[in-house]
Design a protein around this motif. Structure first.
Motif, short mmCIF file in Angstrom:
data_model
loop_
_atom_site.label_atom_id
_atom_site.label_comp_id
_atom_site.label_asym_id
_atom_site.label_seq_id
_atom_site.Cartn_x
_atom_site.Cartn_y
_atom_site.Cartn_z
N PRO A 8 0.82 -1.23 0.00
CA PRO A 8 0.00 0.00 0.00
C PRO A 8 0.85 1.26 0.00
CG PRO A 8 -0.06 -1.07 2.15
CD PRO A 8 0.62 -2.02 1.22
N ASP A 9 2.15 1.13 0.30
CA ASP A 9 3.04 2.29 0.32
C ASP A 9 3.76 2.51 -1.01
OD1 ASP A 9 2.49 2.67 3.07
OD2 ASP A 9 3.99 1.15 3.59
N PHE A 10 3.45 1.69 -2.01
CA PHE A 10 4.12 1.80 -3.30
C PHE A 10 3.96 3.20 -3.88
CE2 PHE A 10 3.57 1.33 -8.03
CZ PHE A 10 4.92 1.16 -8.33
N LEU A 11 5.07 3.75 -4.38
CA LEU A 11 5.06 5.05 -5.03
C LEU A 11 5.44 4.87 -6.49
CD1 LEU A 11 6.89 7.22 -2.31
CD2 LEU A 11 4.42 7.03 -2.74
N ASP A 12 4.57 5.32 -7.37
CA ASP A 12 4.79 5.13 -8.81
C ASP A 12 5.12 6.46 -9.46
OD1 ASP A 12 4.88 4.31 -11.40
OD2 ASP A 12 2.81 3.61 -11.50
N SER A 13 6.35 6.60 -9.89
CA SER A 13 6.77 7.83 -10.57
C SER A 13 6.27 7.90 -12.00
CB SER A 13 8.30 7.91 -10.57
OG SER A 13 8.84 6.90 -11.41
N GLY A 14 5.88 6.76 -12.56
CA GLY A 14 5.48 6.71 -13.96
C GLY A 14 6.61 6.39 -14.91
N ALA A 15 7.85 6.27 -14.37
CA ALA A 15 8.99 5.95 -15.22
C ALA A 15 8.97 4.49 -15.63
CB ALA A 15 10.30 6.28 -14.50
N ILE A 16 9.61 4.18 -16.76
CA ILE A 16 9.84 2.81 -17.21
C ILE A 16 11.17 2.38 -16.61
CG2 ILE A 16 10.21 1.29 -19.19
CD1 ILE A 16 8.63 3.38 -20.86
N MET A 17 11.15 1.43 -15.69
CA MET A 17 12.38 1.01 -15.01
C MET A 17 12.94 -0.24 -15.68
SD MET A 17 13.07 0.80 -10.91
CE MET A 17 12.53 2.49 -10.69
N VAL A 18 14.27 -0.26 -15.87
CA VAL A 18 14.89 -1.27 -16.73
C VAL A 18 15.97 -2.04 -15.97
CG1 VAL A 18 16.16 -1.66 -18.89
CG2 VAL A 18 14.49 0.22 -18.72
N GLY A 19 15.84 -3.37 -16.01
CA GLY A 19 16.85 -4.27 -15.47
C GLY A 19 17.73 -4.83 -16.57
N ALA A 20 18.67 -5.70 -16.18
CA ALA A 20 19.66 -6.21 -17.14
C ALA A 20 19.65 -7.73 -17.15
CB ALA A 20 21.05 -5.71 -16.77
N ALA A 21 19.77 -8.29 -18.35
CA ALA A 21 19.81 -9.74 -18.52
C ALA A 21 20.92 -10.11 -19.48
CB ALA A 21 18.46 -10.25 -19.02
N SER A 22 21.16 -11.39 -19.62
CA SER A 22 22.23 -11.89 -20.48
C SER A 22 21.97 -11.54 -21.94
CB SER A 22 22.36 -13.40 -20.32
OG SER A 22 21.16 -14.05 -20.72
N SER A 23 23.04 -11.54 -22.72
CA SER A 23 22.92 -11.19 -24.13
C SER A 23 22.43 -12.34 -24.99
CB SER A 23 24.27 -10.69 -24.66
OG SER A 23 25.27 -11.67 -24.46
N THR A 24 22.51 -13.56 -24.47
CA THR A 24 22.07 -14.72 -25.24
C THR A 24 20.71 -15.18 -24.75
OG1 THR A 24 23.28 -16.17 -23.72
CG2 THR A 24 24.40 -15.49 -25.73
N ALA A 25 19.92 -15.68 -25.68
CA ALA A 25 18.59 -16.18 -25.35
C ALA A 25 18.69 -17.66 -24.97
CB ALA A 25 17.65 -16.00 -26.54
N PRO A 26 17.91 -18.11 -23.98
CA PRO A 26 16.98 -17.32 -23.18
C PRO A 26 17.72 -16.38 -22.24
CG PRO A 26 17.11 -19.55 -22.32
CD PRO A 26 17.89 -19.55 -23.60
N HIS A 27 17.22 -15.16 -22.11
CA HIS A 27 17.91 -14.12 -21.38
C HIS A 27 17.67 -14.25 -19.88
CE1 HIS A 27 18.60 -12.14 -25.26
NE2 HIS A 27 17.33 -12.39 -25.53
N ALA A 28 18.73 -14.54 -19.14
CA ALA A 28 18.62 -14.69 -17.69
C ALA A 28 19.06 -13.40 -17.01
CB ALA A 28 19.49 -15.85 -17.22
N ARG A 29 18.38 -13.03 -15.95
CA ARG A 29 18.79 -11.84 -15.19
C ARG A 29 20.23 -12.01 -14.73
NH1 ARG A 29 18.92 -11.08 -9.77
NH2 ARG A 29 17.37 -12.71 -9.32
N LEU A 30 21.02 -10.93 -14.93
CA LEU A 30 22.39 -10.93 -14.45
C LEU A 30 22.40 -10.57 -12.97
CD1 LEU A 30 23.95 -9.18 -17.56
CD2 LEU A 30 24.15 -11.59 -16.93
N GLY A 31 23.30 -11.18 -12.23
CA GLY A 31 23.27 -11.08 -10.78
C GLY A 31 23.37 -9.69 -10.24
#
Length: 790
Positions: A337-360
């Motif tokens: 209920p405390d979530f604050l949404d700025s409206g931005a598109i937030m981007v994480g990082a994954a591997s360059s090869t498919a299937p793309h796994a999240r990088l640690g």
């Protein structure tokens, strides 16, 4: 990845910036940020004096404890009243926007040696203060390690999904190269005169072009490297405007909120702002910059003004769902209920090869909308003195490299939408919803564990109903088919028309407005000994006209399973233009030469359409059984006309007398024996009779009990033994599921008798084969009053 030591100064055990690069924090002036409650009115000048005089707080006691401190506004515009004007515009554009008083943010400057944490704690105790915190020190950008464009072959993030975002596909459509769009990038430094950027004429809005020039150059290279004969090519190489804002300020301070505000002041609705930054605050390292309250508030203002903001998630490897601010609120957890949404598109990082796994190293959680490549990115680089203009790298990484990929996708989408006739741009909420929709992107290797969203797929967006830009030509499987996957009839196409004489004006006779659009009886029977003529009717429900559509037709004997080994090529025709609007467009005649017609009678037809942007399958594709069953239902470039119109008056020499013979084949799959079921559905009147004629061996296979009929011949015209099974004349007759041998060709006949007094009416029946409960083919007969052959 880069980290900071105990003093807040960056260290990098993995990779260092180019030699001579200015180190983060040079000249940094530490400050405490304080936000007063919105009702507190403080002018920008003499604020400290008015704090004491207006009983806002004990400023005198504070200055006695922390000598040498001064108070100044944190955020400012050059033009008076611009805050109010932007806030009012944001409210009109975004009814959900609840403006915060940005004039309530102040910075407390302090001499070296001041205990900043104690100062922030003292300010937080004031009744008039919402929050006070030590402004985060400079944190390096979120880097982990340092066609005719010769390097473009290495830019796999441009490639089709699942490897990349399908940028090359977007370039084939107006606006897909970013034409007409504007970008602002916020970080530390850039090489504006790089050989792959100079033609853009990039300018600096505010702040300093300070350091980490290789980083900004790499970011801009991913997004907008010029399509020339050197280096790389960007996702959107034809942007109309590229501008930058620096976090390092001329007065020696370092800010994230102020450069965003400076960008907002010169940006328009639908422009894209990239935040190539991360921060350390509240005990968390390398997390999104919007954790800082002042930064969150200016991002929220930006998105309310219609500016699309793309924000790096940071390289701290933090589960953002667990982050809490000093008030104990889970501000990044969408389920809180405390979530604050700025409206931005937030981007994480994954591997360059498919299937793309999240990088640690990538931050992750429910707040993350999209991911991009976080390693092995080929792009531009620079040197520490910002003099080299022709350097490149193959190892740009981190959420630094991931965020430009999503930014490029956003700019391409904005260009595509603006190029539509209506010329609209998407607002930030629409853009985020589109890019983060799993239907429009490539999921990570393990979405539930990775929690970095999807990587946008521009082809899925372009081809989907939101844009529907390419042509989508189709042939109807039945009257009423709209081109979508369906569970209706699959062999009753009205769009393959056989005529015994050429038609002078096919479009006028069979096309839109002809009155025959849904007529199933236009032509169905071949005449031996002469040329016959086939016409194909095509619709286009896509967003652009289809040029040079190839319509290819095959013929086959009537069969409940039309596998491609039964097909014989009849011929093809090219439709030069099939316009949009779902209008029925008719091909010129495909001549079926007399020498190629095997015998008079009824035949099945298979039609396949193919055009450059909507290619159809080839017959070889159907030999794979999984492809075959998929194409039947889901590929609207393919249709079957296994619909025969038969006179309901028996021929004079009918065998047996008084019955109309309706011959057809039941067939096996082309690859191996598969369990299937035969079913016959008749809708005949009372008094009608229907009988299935089959071999004793097939009758035994389907466990059917033959009946001795009065006319029963023990052998058919070919001398083969046959038996007869009564069929429900007005309902469904199901046979058990059995293994049909591979490539089986099982000859069958339906024998039908209509009472003489009812032969002035039309009736219908069909036989079909089912595989795993789904229909994979049918033959339909319509019994009609006697008419002269066409």
């Amino acid at each position: 990845m880069m980290a900071t030591n105990g003093n807040g100064n960056p260290t990098d055990p993995v990779a260092n910036p180019p030699e001579g690069e200015t180190q983060p924090g040079t000249g940094y002036r530490q400050r405490v940020i304080v936000k007063f409650k919105d009702h507190v009115q403080l002018p920008s000048e003499n604020a400290a004096r008015l704090v004491e005089a207006g009983e806002v707080g004990p400023w005198g006691g504070l200055t006695a404890q922390f000598q040498g401190i001064t108070l100044e506004p944190l955020l400012s515009f050059k033009q008076t009243g611009q805050f109010a004007a932007l806030t009012e515009r944001a409210r009109s554009l975004d009814p959900s926007f609840r403006p915060t008083n940005l004039n309530a943010y102040f910075a407390v400057n302090m001499p070296p040696g001041t205990n900043a944490e104690e100062l922030a704690k003292a300010l937080s105790s004031w009744e008039s203060v919402v929050t006070a915190y030590v402004e985060p020190p400079p944190v390096e950008p979120p880097l982990v390690n340092a066609a005719d464009d010769p390097r473009s072959g290495n830019q796999g993030y441009l490639d089709p999904a699942p490897d990349g975002i399908n940028a090359e596909y977007a370039w084939d459509f107006p606006g897909g190269d970013g034409a007409g769009q504007a970008l602002v990038d916020m970080e530390w430094g850039w090489t504006f005169n790089h050989e792959d950027l100079a033609a853009h004429g990039i300018t600096l809005i505010s702040g300093l072009n300070h350091s980490y020039y290789f980083h900004g150059s790499g970011v801009l290279g991913e997004i907008a490297a010029i399509d020339n004969t050197v280096g790389c090519v960007g996702i959107t190489p034809n942007l109309a405007s590229i501008r930058c804002v620096g976090q390092h300020q001329p007065d020696g301070s370092y800010s994230t909120a102020q450069p965003i505000l400076d960008a907002i002041g010169v940006m328009s609705f639908g422009d894209v702002l990239l935040l190539e930054a991360q921060t350390n605050l509240f005990g968390y390292s390398l997390v999104p910059v919007e954790i800082e309250p002042a930064v969150f508030d200016v991002i929220r203002l930006a998105t309310s003004l219609g500016i699309v903001v793309v924000e790096a998630a940071g390289n701290g490897g933090v589960d953002l769902d667990t982050v809490v601010n000093p008030g104990g609120q889970q501000i990044f957890n969408r389920a809180s209920p405390d979530f604050l949404d700025s409206g931005a598109i937030m981007v994480g990082a994954a591997s360059s090869t498919a299937p793309h796994a999240r990088l640690g190293f990538s931050c992750h959680g429910s707040r993350i909308d999209c991911y991009g490549w976080g390693e092995n990115v080929d792009t531009l680089s620079s040197d520490g003195t910002n003099t080299a203009t022709n350097l490149y790298t193959t190892s740009f990484s981190g959420t630094s490299s991931a965020s430009p990929i999503v930014t490029g996708a956003a700019l391409a989408v904005q260009g595509l939408f603006q190029a539509l006739p209506a010329g609209d741009r998407l607002d930030p909420a629409q853009m985020r919803a589109l890019l983060s929709d799993p239907a429009n992107g490539t999921p990570s290797q393990n979405p539930a564990a990775d929690r970095v969203g999807v990587m946008p797929d521009l082809r899925a967006i372009i081809d989907g109903m939101m844009l529907n830009l390419p042509p989508d030509v189709y042939l109807r499987d039945f009257v009423g088919d709209s081109g979508d996957p369906h569970l209706g009839a699959i062999s009753s196409s009205p769009d393959v028309i056989l005529r015994q004489a050429a038609v002078a004006d096919p479009q006028g006779a069979f096309g839109a407005g002809s009155g025959t659009e849904n007529d199933m009886t236009l032509g169905y029977e071949a005449e031996a000994g002469q040329d016959n003529f086939v016409y194909v009717r095509v619709r286009n429900r896509g967003g652009s006209a289809a040029a040079n559509v190839a319509a290819t037709v095959y013929w086959a004997p009537p069969s409940t399973l039309l596998t491609p080994d039964l097909w014989t090529l009849l011929g093809s025709a090219t439709l030069p233009n099939v316009p949009t609007g779902d209008l029925l467009t008719v091909s010129n005649a495909i001549t079926w030469p007399s020498a190629a017609i095997p015998a008079p009678g009824h035949y099945c037809f298979v039609g396949i359409l193919s055009t450059a942007r909507d290619p159809g399958p080839a017959p070889a594709d159907f030999f794979d059984w999984d492809n075959f069953t998929t194409f039947i239902r889901n590929n609207n470039n393919v249709t079957w006309r296994n619909f025969n119109v038969v006179n309901n008056v028996p021929p004079p020499r009918a065998d047996p007398p008084g019955y109309m013979p309706l011959p057809f084949l039941a067939a096996g799959a082309p690859d191996k024996a598969r369990r299937m079921r035969l079913e016959i559905v008749a809708r005949l009147p009372a008094g009608a009779e229907a009988v299935l004629e089959l071999s004793p061996e097939f009758a035994e296979l389907v466990r059917a009990r033959p009946h001795l009929m009065p006319y029963t011949p023990f052998r058919n015209a070919e001398g083969c033994r046959v038996v007869h099974i009564p069929i429900n004349h007005c309902g469904r007759t199901k046979f058990p599921e059995v293994a049909f041998p591979a490539k089986a060709r099982i000859p069958l006949r339906l024998l039908v008798k209509i009472p003489e007094e009812l032969r002035q009416h039309e009736f219908e029946l069909f036989a079909r084969q089912l595989y795993q409960g789904d229909e994979v083919g049918r033959v339909t007969w319509r019994l009609v009053p006697y008419r002269e052959p066409q």
